[in-house]
Motif scaffolding. Sequence first.
Motif, short mmCIF file in Angstrom:
data_model
loop_
_atom_site.label_atom_id
_atom_site.label_comp_id
_atom_site.label_asym_id
_atom_site.label_seq_id
_atom_site.Cartn_x
_atom_site.Cartn_y
_atom_site.Cartn_z
N THR A 6 0.86 -1.18 0.00
CA THR A 6 0.00 0.00 0.00
C THR A 6 0.89 1.23 0.00
O THR A 6 1.75 1.37 0.85
CB THR A 6 -0.92 0.02 1.23
OG1 THR A 6 -1.66 -1.19 1.25
CG2 THR A 6 -1.84 1.20 1.20
N GLN A 7 0.69 2.08 -0.95
CA GLN A 7 1.49 3.29 -1.05
C GLN A 7 0.64 4.48 -0.61
O GLN A 7 -0.51 4.62 -1.03
CB GLN A 7 1.95 3.49 -2.49
CG GLN A 7 2.92 4.62 -2.65
CD GLN A 7 3.43 4.70 -4.09
OE1 GLN A 7 2.95 4.02 -4.95
NE2 GLN A 7 4.39 5.56 -4.30
N GLY A 8 1.22 5.33 0.20
CA GLY A 8 0.51 6.51 0.67
C GLY A 8 0.56 7.62 -0.36
O GLY A 8 1.07 7.43 -1.48
N PRO A 9 0.07 8.79 -0.01
CA PRO A 9 0.10 9.93 -0.94
C PRO A 9 1.54 10.28 -1.32
O PRO A 9 2.47 10.06 -0.56
CB PRO A 9 -0.55 11.07 -0.17
CG PRO A 9 -0.98 10.53 1.12
CD PRO A 9 -0.50 9.13 1.26
N MET A 10 1.68 10.84 -2.49
CA MET A 10 3.01 11.21 -2.97
C MET A 10 3.43 12.59 -2.47
O MET A 10 4.53 13.04 -2.75
CB MET A 10 3.03 11.17 -4.50
CG MET A 10 2.81 9.78 -5.05
SD MET A 10 2.77 9.71 -6.85
CE MET A 10 4.47 10.12 -7.22
N TRP A 11 2.55 13.27 -1.74
CA TRP A 11 2.88 14.58 -1.20
C TRP A 11 2.17 14.73 0.13
O TRP A 11 1.22 14.02 0.45
CB TRP A 11 2.48 15.70 -2.15
CG TRP A 11 1.07 15.61 -2.64
CD1 TRP A 11 -0.07 16.00 -1.99
CD2 TRP A 11 0.62 15.05 -3.87
NE1 TRP A 11 -1.17 15.74 -2.74
CE2 TRP A 11 -0.78 15.14 -3.91
CE3 TRP A 11 1.29 14.46 -4.95
CZ2 TRP A 11 -1.53 14.69 -4.98
CZ3 TRP A 11 0.53 14.01 -6.02
CH2 TRP A 11 -0.86 14.13 -6.02
N GLN B 287 2.22 20.36 1.58
CA GLN B 287 2.58 20.60 0.19
C GLN B 287 1.33 20.87 -0.66
O GLN B 287 1.34 21.75 -1.51
CB GLN B 287 3.36 19.41 -0.38
CG GLN B 287 4.77 19.31 0.14
CD GLN B 287 5.45 18.03 -0.29
OE1 GLN B 287 4.84 16.97 -0.28
NE2 GLN B 287 6.71 18.14 -0.68
N ALA B 288 0.27 20.12 -0.40
CA ALA B 288 -0.98 20.33 -1.15
C ALA B 288 -1.56 21.71 -0.88
O ALA B 288 -2.01 22.40 -1.80
CB ALA B 288 -1.99 19.24 -0.80
N ILE B 289 -1.51 22.13 0.37
CA ILE B 289 -2.02 23.45 0.74
C ILE B 289 -1.18 24.55 0.08
O ILE B 289 -1.72 25.51 -0.48
CB ILE B 289 -2.06 23.61 2.27
CG1 ILE B 289 -3.13 22.69 2.86
CG2 ILE B 289 -2.30 25.07 2.67
CD1 ILE B 289 -3.07 22.55 4.37
N ALA B 290 0.15 24.41 0.13
CA ALA B 290 1.03 25.40 -0.48
C ALA B 290 0.81 25.46 -2.00
O ALA B 290 0.79 26.55 -2.59
CB ALA B 290 2.49 25.08 -0.17
N TYR B 291 0.62 24.30 -2.62
CA TYR B 291 0.39 24.24 -4.06
C TYR B 291 -0.91 24.96 -4.42
O TYR B 291 -0.94 25.77 -5.34
CB TYR B 291 0.33 22.77 -4.48
CG TYR B 291 0.02 22.54 -5.94
CD1 TYR B 291 1.01 22.68 -6.90
CD2 TYR B 291 -1.25 22.18 -6.35
CE1 TYR B 291 0.74 22.46 -8.24
CE2 TYR B 291 -1.54 21.96 -7.69
CZ TYR B 291 -0.54 22.10 -8.63
OH TYR B 291 -0.81 21.88 -9.95
N GLU B 292 -1.97 24.69 -3.69
CA GLU B 292 -3.25 25.35 -3.95
C GLU B 292 -3.15 26.86 -3.72
O GLU B 292 -3.72 27.64 -4.48
CB GLU B 292 -4.36 24.75 -3.07
CG GLU B 292 -4.75 23.34 -3.46
CD GLU B 292 -5.33 23.24 -4.85
OE1 GLU B 292 -6.03 24.18 -5.30
OE2 GLU B 292 -5.08 22.22 -5.51
N ALA B 293 -2.41 27.26 -2.70
CA ALA B 293 -2.23 28.70 -2.44
C ALA B 293 -1.47 29.36 -3.58
O ALA B 293 -1.80 30.47 -4.00
CB ALA B 293 -1.51 28.90 -1.11
#
Length: 72
Positions: free
Chosen positions: A3-8, A12-18
Motif C-alpha cells: 500500500t502506497q501513501g500519498p506522494m505529497w 505541500q498540497a495546501i502550499a500548491y493550492e495557495a
Amino acid sequence: MTTQGPMWTQDQAIAYEAALDAINDVIARYSEQIAYEQGHGTGARVEWLRMRVWQARDVAKSLDIRDDVTVS
C-alpha cells in the motif's frame, strides 16, 4: 500487496493550492486590465498584458506539488 501513501504531504498540497490561487489572482487582474485597455489603451499595451497572462499560465503549469521551493 504494497500500500502506497500519498506522494505529497498535506502541507505541500495546501502550499500548491495557495500558489495556484495567487497565480489565478494575477491572471484575473491582468484580464481586467486587458478589458480596460481594449477600449482605452494601445494595442501594444494589450499585447504586453496578454504576454504576462501567458507567462503566469506557464508558471502555473510548471508548478510541482512536491517541490517545496516553487510552491512556497
